[in-house]
Design an enzyme around this catalytic site. Structure first.
Site, mmCIF file in Angstrom:
data_model
loop_
_atom_site.group_PDB
_atom_site.id
_atom_site.type_symbol
_atom_site.label_atom_id
_atom_site.label_comp_id
_atom_site.label_asym_id
_atom_site.label_seq_id
_atom_site.Cartn_x
_atom_site.Cartn_y
_atom_site.Cartn_z
ATOM 1 N N LYS A 118 33.132 -13.634 86.414
ATOM 2 C CA LYS A 118 34.100 -14.496 86.750
ATOM 3 C C LYS A 118 34.262 -14.975 88.412
ATOM 4 C CE LYS A 118 38.827 -15.542 87.726
ATOM 5 N NZ LYS A 118 40.073 -15.004 88.156
ATOM 6 N N GLY A 146 49.381 -15.537 90.639
ATOM 7 C CA GLY A 146 50.747 -14.558 91.025
ATOM 8 C C GLY A 146 51.909 -15.411 91.217
ATOM 9 N N ALA A 188 45.387 -18.488 86.255
ATOM 10 C CA ALA A 188 46.249 -18.304 87.140
ATOM 11 C C ALA A 188 47.685 -19.257 87.113
ATOM 12 C CB ALA A 188 45.734 -18.734 88.648
#
Length: 258
Positions: free
Chosen positions: A101, A162, A188
């Site tokens: 990734k 986050g 995300a």
């Protein structure tokens, strides 16, 4: 019996469409329990932060078996193409990993991808035989450029890393899905189970998350919730939702009433 609904990236086939991270957990034991509850077959590992090669310290591989779970090394914390490329070369030397990734961040405040550096790194890695799954902005043009550069999957953000804000732009995610010929995974921004379901209802092949599970009050229970949400969202997408109407339409016909 329904045919097993699987997806394939770079010739590797998986049945779970949920990919989970290995950061922010209390310890490796809790992380492993969350992975088990999630049903995930792929875990993403920050090569620069998680111990996968020093046997003198606790190792993630002692808790999550790389023979049973696919490790996806990532370049978290890299802010230019050179650092990201170097990090993944080290990962390949340490564990033989080629499915990776790639994320190249633009700045520490937003953790948004630097697309110029990301594209450059994708081209180099693809030429070196890596199979990069690439974190990117939710832009259908950028996603297509990454695919052309050798990305084996594109991973547009739903919201900043986050943040737990959920998918902020369903329109562009859907456009990316419609235009891609490689898997598309939301990466995300997921905060709760309904966000994961939305990603799947948009037609994404999968969804990747870390903080949403690791920072939940009960990470194991949240991991299970995310597994169910991904499955439900996928089923909903395959079922084909009803059309949206501006006005009510009665469930029972009005004709012939007594």
């Amino acid at each position: 019996m329904d045919k097993i609904d699987s997806w394939t990236v770079a010739g590797r086939t998986f049945t779970s469409r949920l990919i989970v991270g290995t950061g922010k957990y209390k310890d490796f034991e809790q992380n492993a329990a969350a992975v088990a509850a999630s049903g995930a077959e792929i875990v993403t590992v920050a090569v620069r932060r998680v111990n996968v090669s020093d046997p003198t310290a606790p190792m993630l591989t002692d808790y999550i078996d790389p023979k049973k779970i696919t490790y996806l090394p990532n370049t978290a914390g890299c802010f230019n193409a050179d650092d990201a490329i170097r990090t993944l070369r080290l990962a390949r030397e340490a564990g033989g990993w080629d499915l990776v990734k790639l994320e190249v961040l633009g700045e520490a405040k937003t953790l948004y991808p630097n697309m110029r550096e990301t594209l450059e790194a994708t081209e180099v890695l693809a030429k070196e035989g890596f199979l990069p799954m690439v974190y990117c902005v939710d832009d259908p043009i950028a996603a297509k450029q990454l695919e052309d550069a050798g990305a084996v999957a594109v991973m547009p953000l739903g919201a900043p890393i986050g943040s737990g804000l959920g998918i902020q732009n369903r329109v562009t995610i859907r456009l990316i899905v419609e235009g891609a010929s490689v898997p598309v995974l939301v990466d995300a921004g997921v905060g709760t189970a309904s966000d994961a379901a939305v990603a799947m209802e948009l037609g994404c092949d999968g969804v990747l998350m870390n903080t949403a599970i690791a920072e939940a009050k009960d990470p194991i229970r949240m991991a299970r919730a995310m597994r169910l949400a991904v499955e439900a969202g996928r089923d909903s997408y395959l079922a084909g939702r009803m059309g949206v109407r501006r006005y009510a339409d009665p469930s029972s016909p009005l004709a012939g009433l007594i």
